[in-house]
Structures are given as C-alpha cells and as structure tokens.
Write a protein that holds these residues in place. Structure first.
Motif, PDB file in Angstrom:
ATOM      1  N   ASP A 123       0.842  -1.184   0.000  1.00  0.00           N
ATOM      2  CA  ASP A 123       0.000   0.000   0.000  1.00  0.00           C
ATOM      3  C   ASP A 123       0.882   1.239   0.000  1.00  0.00           C
ATOM      4  OD1 ASP A 123       0.927   0.343   2.591  1.00  0.00           O
ATOM      5  OD2 ASP A 123      -1.056   0.514   3.491  1.00  0.00           O
ATOM      6  N   GLU A 124       0.266   2.410   0.049  1.00  0.00           N
ATOM      7  CA  GLU A 124       1.022   3.651  -0.035  1.00  0.00           C
ATOM      8  C   GLU A 124       1.943   3.867   1.159  1.00  0.00           C
ATOM      9  OE1 GLU A 124      -2.529   4.080  -2.699  1.00  0.00           O
ATOM     10  OE2 GLU A 124      -2.159   3.247  -0.709  1.00  0.00           O
ATOM     11  N   ASN A 125       1.590   3.339   2.320  1.00  0.00           N
ATOM     12  CA  ASN A 125       2.479   3.454   3.474  1.00  0.00           C
ATOM     13  C   ASN A 125       3.778   2.691   3.251  1.00  0.00           C
ATOM     14  OD1 ASN A 125       0.828   5.009   5.476  1.00  0.00           O
ATOM     15  ND2 ASN A 125      -0.588   3.324   5.114  1.00  0.00           N
ATOM     16  N   LEU A 126       3.694   1.535   2.601  1.00  0.00           N
ATOM     17  CA  LEU A 126       4.908   0.780   2.285  1.00  0.00           C
ATOM     18  C   LEU A 126       5.720   1.475   1.199  1.00  0.00           C
ATOM     19  CD1 LEU A 126       3.811  -2.974   2.410  1.00  0.00           C
ATOM     20  CD2 LEU A 126       4.943  -1.593   4.157  1.00  0.00           C
ATOM     21  N   LEU A 127       5.046   2.127   0.248  1.00  0.00           N
ATOM     22  CA  LEU A 127       5.779   2.886  -0.758  1.00  0.00           C
ATOM     23  C   LEU A 127       6.587   4.002  -0.108  1.00  0.00           C
ATOM     24  CD1 LEU A 127       3.455   3.412  -3.874  1.00  0.00           C
ATOM     25  CD2 LEU A 127       5.329   1.793  -3.583  1.00  0.00           C
ATOM     26  N   LEU A 128       5.959   4.737   0.812  1.00  0.00           N
ATOM     27  CA  LEU A 128       6.652   5.815   1.503  1.00  0.00           C
ATOM     28  C   LEU A 128       7.857   5.285   2.276  1.00  0.00           C
ATOM     29  CD1 LEU A 128       3.595   7.855   2.832  1.00  0.00           C
ATOM     30  CD2 LEU A 128       5.253   8.616   1.122  1.00  0.00           C
ATOM     31  N   ALA A 129       7.678   4.157   2.946  1.00  0.00           N
ATOM     32  CA  ALA A 129       8.781   3.574   3.711  1.00  0.00           C
ATOM     33  C   ALA A 129       9.882   3.051   2.796  1.00  0.00           C
ATOM     34  CB  ALA A 129       8.253   2.451   4.604  1.00  0.00           C
ATOM     35  N   THR A 130       9.494   2.528   1.633  1.00  0.00           N
ATOM     36  CA  THR A 130      10.471   1.995   0.683  1.00  0.00           C
ATOM     37  C   THR A 130      11.330   3.108   0.100  1.00  0.00           C
ATOM     38  OG1 THR A 130       9.121   0.079   0.078  1.00  0.00           O
ATOM     39  CG2 THR A 130      10.711   0.836  -1.554  1.00  0.00           C
ATOM     40  N   GLY A 131      10.705   4.232  -0.259  1.00  0.00           N
ATOM     41  CA  GLY A 131      11.421   5.328  -0.907  1.00  0.00           C
ATOM     42  C   GLY A 131      11.271   5.263  -2.413  1.00  0.00           C
ATOM     43  N   ALA A 132      11.138   6.415  -3.041  1.00  0.00           N
ATOM     44  CA  ALA A 132      10.862   6.480  -4.483  1.00  0.00           C
ATOM     45  C   ALA A 132      11.931   5.792  -5.313  1.00  0.00           C
ATOM     46  CB  ALA A 132      10.718   7.947  -4.910  1.00  0.00           C
ATOM     47  N   GLU A 133      13.175   5.841  -4.856  1.00  0.00           N
ATOM     48  CA  GLU A 133      14.270   5.267  -5.648  1.00  0.00           C
ATOM     49  C   GLU A 133      14.208   3.745  -5.720  1.00  0.00           C
ATOM     50  OE1 GLU A 133      15.426   5.453  -1.368  1.00  0.00           O
ATOM     51  OE2 GLU A 133      14.515   6.851  -2.807  1.00  0.00           O
ATOM     52  N   ALA A 134      13.378   3.105  -4.903  1.00  0.00           N
ATOM     53  CA  ALA A 134      13.321   1.640  -4.888  1.00  0.00           C
ATOM     54  C   ALA A 134      11.969   1.098  -5.351  1.00  0.00           C
ATOM     55  CB  ALA A 134      13.649   1.115  -3.490  1.00  0.00           C
ATOM     56  N   THR A 135      11.169   1.928  -6.023  1.00  0.00           N
ATOM     57  CA  THR A 135       9.839   1.475  -6.436  1.00  0.00           C
ATOM     58  C   THR A 135       9.722   1.248  -7.947  1.00  0.00           C
ATOM     59  OG1 THR A 135       8.995   3.746  -6.642  1.00  0.00           O
ATOM     60  CG2 THR A 135       8.755   2.666  -4.499  1.00  0.00           C
ATOM     61  N   GLU A 136      10.789   1.475  -8.689  1.00  0.00           N
ATOM     62  CA  GLU A 136      10.725   1.256 -10.138  1.00  0.00           C
ATOM     63  C   GLU A 136      10.439  -0.217 -10.447  1.00  0.00           C
ATOM     64  OE1 GLU A 136      13.572   1.568 -14.118  1.00  0.00           O
ATOM     65  OE2 GLU A 136      14.194   2.568 -12.243  1.00  0.00           O
ATOM     66  N   GLY A 137       9.470  -0.449 -11.331  1.00  0.00           N
ATOM     67  CA  GLY A 137       9.131  -1.816 -11.720  1.00  0.00           C
ATOM     68  C   GLY A 137       8.294  -2.562 -10.704  1.00  0.00           C
ATOM     69  N   LEU A 138       7.694  -1.840  -9.764  1.00  0.00           N
ATOM     70  CA  LEU A 138       6.883  -2.456  -8.711  1.00  0.00           C
ATOM     71  C   LEU A 138       5.401  -2.299  -9.044  1.00  0.00           C
ATOM     72  CD1 LEU A 138       6.582  -3.756  -5.899  1.00  0.00           C
ATOM     73  CD2 LEU A 138       6.794  -1.462  -4.919  1.00  0.00           C
ATOM     74  N   TRP A 139       4.670  -3.391  -9.024  1.00  0.00           N
ATOM     75  CA  TRP A 139       3.240  -3.408  -9.311  1.00  0.00           C
ATOM     76  C   TRP A 139       2.498  -3.964  -8.107  1.00  0.00           C
ATOM     77  CZ3 TRP A 139       1.207  -2.539 -14.495  1.00  0.00           C
ATOM     78  CH2 TRP A 139       2.200  -2.239 -15.436  1.00  0.00           C
ATOM     79  N   ALA A 140       1.233  -3.590  -7.970  1.00  0.00           N
ATOM     80  CA  ALA A 140       0.423  -4.067  -6.853  1.00  0.00           C
ATOM     81  C   ALA A 140      -1.001  -4.292  -7.325  1.00  0.00           C
ATOM     82  CB  ALA A 140       0.439  -3.070  -5.705  1.00  0.00           C
ATOM     83  N   THR A 141      -1.672  -5.172  -6.634  1.00  0.00           N
ATOM     84  CA  THR A 141      -3.086  -5.436  -6.909  1.00  0.00           C
ATOM     85  C   THR A 141      -3.851  -5.370  -5.599  1.00  0.00           C
ATOM     86  OG1 THR A 141      -4.676  -7.082  -7.711  1.00  0.00           O
ATOM     87  CG2 THR A 141      -2.618  -7.922  -6.813  1.00  0.00           C
ATOM     88  N   ALA A 142      -5.029  -4.734  -5.633  1.00  0.00           N
ATOM     89  CA  ALA A 142      -5.834  -4.558  -4.421  1.00  0.00           C
ATOM     90  C   ALA A 142      -7.233  -4.093  -4.813  1.00  0.00           C
ATOM     91  CB  ALA A 142      -5.186  -3.548  -3.475  1.00  0.00           C
ATOM     92  N   GLY A 143      -8.122  -4.093  -3.830  1.00  0.00           N
ATOM     93  CA  GLY A 143      -9.472  -3.596  -4.041  1.00  0.00           C
ATOM     94  C   GLY A 143      -9.609  -2.127  -3.747  1.00  0.00           C
ATOM     95  N   TYR A 144      -8.526  -1.511  -3.254  1.00  0.00           N
ATOM     96  CA  TYR A 144      -8.575  -0.085  -2.925  1.00  0.00           C
ATOM     97  C   TYR A 144      -7.171   0.480  -2.982  1.00  0.00           C
ATOM     98  CZ  TYR A 144      -9.286   4.276  -0.384  1.00  0.00           C
ATOM     99  OH  TYR A 144      -9.321   5.598  -0.033  1.00  0.00           O
ATOM    100  N   PHE A 145      -7.058   1.675  -3.540  1.00  0.00           N
ATOM    101  CA  PHE A 145      -5.839   2.475  -3.472  1.00  0.00           C
ATOM    102  C   PHE A 145      -6.245   3.897  -3.106  1.00  0.00           C
ATOM    103  CE2 PHE A 145      -4.599  -0.940  -6.385  1.00  0.00           C
ATOM    104  CZ  PHE A 145      -3.349  -1.296  -5.900  1.00  0.00           C
ATOM    105  N   ASP A 146      -5.361   4.619  -2.433  1.00  0.00           N
ATOM    106  CA  ASP A 146      -5.667   6.008  -2.116  1.00  0.00           C
ATOM    107  C   ASP A 146      -5.819   6.853  -3.378  1.00  0.00           C
ATOM    108  OD1 ASP A 146      -5.872   5.885   0.634  1.00  0.00           O
ATOM    109  OD2 ASP A 146      -3.732   6.147   0.960  1.00  0.00           O
TER     110      ASP A 146
END
Length: 360
Positions: free
Chosen positions: A240-263
């Motif tokens: 979710d978006e909280n994990l994205l924030l913790a991961t950092g933008a530089e480590a999210t390239e090529g990352l996909w997610a599936t869910a029933g809700y996104f912010d």
C-alpha cells in the motif's frame, strides 16, 4: 493512540464493544496506525448516525502482531468474559487460523485482510481480496504488458505466502509461463542477500512478492540496490502507499500491486472517504491505504450484518435469497456466502504513489 487491554466495564449496558485486532508490533506494525484510524472513523460516523441497532459502538484495540496463540488467548478471553460483542480486524492468516475456531461460533468475526482464500468457518466473514480474484488476472495482465514469463516467488514463511505460492504455480502456467524458483524467509528478515542471489541465478524476469510489512520494505531496497529492478518486475498483493513511503521512491521502479482499494482511486466513494479521513485526522496522519481502509469496510459490514439479522450474534452466511449489502469507499458491495464481492485493480508504482492501470 490505543487503549490498554480491555476489562469488563460497568457502563457497557448499551454499548456495542468491538475488538479491533490489528498489528501494533512486528513487521506488520507499520499498518497498525492506519487500521486503527480507519476503524475509528467508521465508528464515529456510525455513532453519529445512531450507532448499530441503536447501540453506541466502541473499539477495544488488541495487538494482532503478537504470536498467534497469544492473540487468540487474549481475544477469546475477552469474548468469554463478555467484554466484547464482535471482532473485526486486519491480521495475518496465522492469527486468523488460531482465532477463528475459538470465537467465530460465539460472536461475529470479520476478517479484513487480503488472504489465500478457502475460509469457510461459520460465523467468520471476509472483506479482503483472495488469490483467485487477484493474482490470476494480475499475472496475466502483467505478462501481456511486460513479457514476464519466468516467475520467482519470494514470501514470508507462514501460511498465506506458502498457500499463495502453490496457487501461483498454476496461474503462471495459465499465462504461458512458469515459476522457476520459490523461497521463503523468516518474518523480520534483515538480510536479503541470499534471496537476491537465488533470484538472479534463477533467470526470473518477474518476482511475486509475498512479504509482510517492513520485510517488503527492506526487500524492495535491497532488490533495487542489487540492480535486479532492471531485469525483473515485482508484483505484490500486499503493498500500500504506506509501504511505498517507507520503501522510498528510488526503490519502487518496476513495482506493481493489486488490491481492491488504493488512495489514488478516483471514484466518488473513495474521494469522499479520503476527504473525510483527512479532515478528521489531518495531513500528518498515516495514509489509509488498502490495508487500513479495509478496517473501515469491516466495521461497515458488521453494521450491515446486524441490520439484516436485527441482532449482533454469530450469524450464518446469507442464502441465495438474502441480500446483505452496503456502500463504502470501495463502492457498492455485496456479501456472497461469507466473502465480500468487490472490484479489484492493478496498479504500477509511480515514485510514492500508485497509478491504477486496469480493473481486473
């Protein structure tokens, strides 16, 4: 933010006490604040409208991040004491499996997490996404969009990742691909070097990431530092978006997610929820995300069940002639059996946000 462990109250005559079982420690503890705030907002809005069956709803927060047997002992003890009337929450499948046999036949138990599927315990209702709903279409679309065919599954070592990994083998074959390796790491893993070397040696060009909370954050950082994002896409059903924030933008390239809700979901229902959440808790509050928002859904389903049965008891799943439905941030939803039907989405990480690219 949360109250101490509950004790029977002398002033509970007209209150409906709900045990909110959410992780406050461990790798999934990162989700706890958003889960608690989302549930709190749902309770406040229900109470402003008259409560549930004219009873004020109160939350009793229980740490679902402890050992499963310990969580089950605490919640079952509250039920036996009559200190809670229902159980709602996001927690691991290991906790659910320990808890369900002890309480689901006694009080309504609403489990809000995305999970492996197949749960049929009487009195247990599930608002979360399941593997069959999510992974099959998500893996197919990702294969079509990126050419991903050789999958490596990396998961935390407990029931949800292991069951999901078995299911993913079949899904990969349906997408004209295959799972070339599977590996499971202990919860709270700090060092992912051996796992990354396995991924590289496997020749995979896609990673199914079934890691929990902070473990996923550390893996994403290590994965990118090793340069594997240049050859492998990653797919997660627990980001979710909280994990994205913790991961950092530089480590999210090529990352996909599936869910029933996104912010970032641009529907009238989701936009309204986001606005109410931000006005209530302010800009410094953790983002709701799909995992936190699921607890809002859990409280709404509890109210829908109570309204349908005119009672807060351990209800049976609705039959074909029954309609148990409500409208929430995910839109208009209906219970089929003991699972909630909902729309699902595939999204691509765009720095610290998710760009929704398809409805599954």
């Amino acid at each position: 933010m949360h109250p101490p462990t509950a004790r029977p109250r002398s002033d509970r005559r007209d209150a409906l006490l709900v045990a909110l079982v959410i992780p406050l420690c461990g790798p999934a503890g990162i989700f706890g604040p958003s889960c608690e705030l989302s549930a709190q907002l749902a309770v406040e809005e229900l109470n402003a409208a008259g409560g549930v069956l004219d009873r004020e709803v109160r939350l009793v927060v229980v740490d679902g991040g402890a050992e499963p047997c310990r969580v089950a002992d605490e919640v079952a003890g509250l039920v036996e004491l009559g200190a809670v009337d229902a159980v709602v929450g996001w927690h691991t499948s290991a906790v659910r499996q320990a808890l369900a046999p002890r309480i689901a036949h006694r009080v309504p138990y609403i489990y809000t997490a995305q999970y492996e599927g197949g749960e049929e315990t009487p009195g247990l209702f599930l608002t979360g996404e399941t593997d069959i709903q999510q992974l099959a279409p998500a893996m197919r679309l990702l294969a079509e969009a990126t050419g991903a065919r050789r999958w490596c599954t990396v998961g935390s070592d407990y029931v949800w990742p292991r069951v999901t990994a078995r299911t993913a083998r079949r899904f990969a074959q349906d997408c004209r691909g295959r799972v070339v390796d599977e590996l499971f790491v202990p919860l709270n893993t700090e060092e992912f070097g051996p796992a990354l070397r396995r991924i590289e040696a496997s020749g995979a060009n896609a990673v199914l990431m079934l890691l929990l909370g902070d473990d996923a954050v550390r893996f994403n950082r290590a994965f990118t530092a090793a340069g594997l994002h240049q050859r492998c896409v990653r797919l997660s059903s627990h980001m979710d978006e909280n994990l994205l924030l913790a991961t950092g933008a530089e480590a999210t390239e090529g990352l996909w997610a599936t869910a029933g809700y996104f912010d970032s979901l641009m529907t009238s229902e989701s936009l309204s929820f986001t606005d109410r959440y931000m006005r209530r808790f302010g800009p410094a509050a953790p983002l709701a995300g799909s995992l936190g928002e699921s607890c809002f859904e859990g409280i709404l389903l509890l109210e829908a069940l109570a309204a349908h049965h005119r009672s807060v008891t351990a209800p049976t799943p609705p039959g074909p002639e029954d309609t148990i439905a409500y409208e929430g941030p995910r839109g208009a939803l209906r219970l089929r059996g003991n699972h909630l039907e909902q729309r699902l989405y595939l999204a691509r990480a765009d720095d610290l946000d998710f760009d929704i690219v398809a409805q599954l």
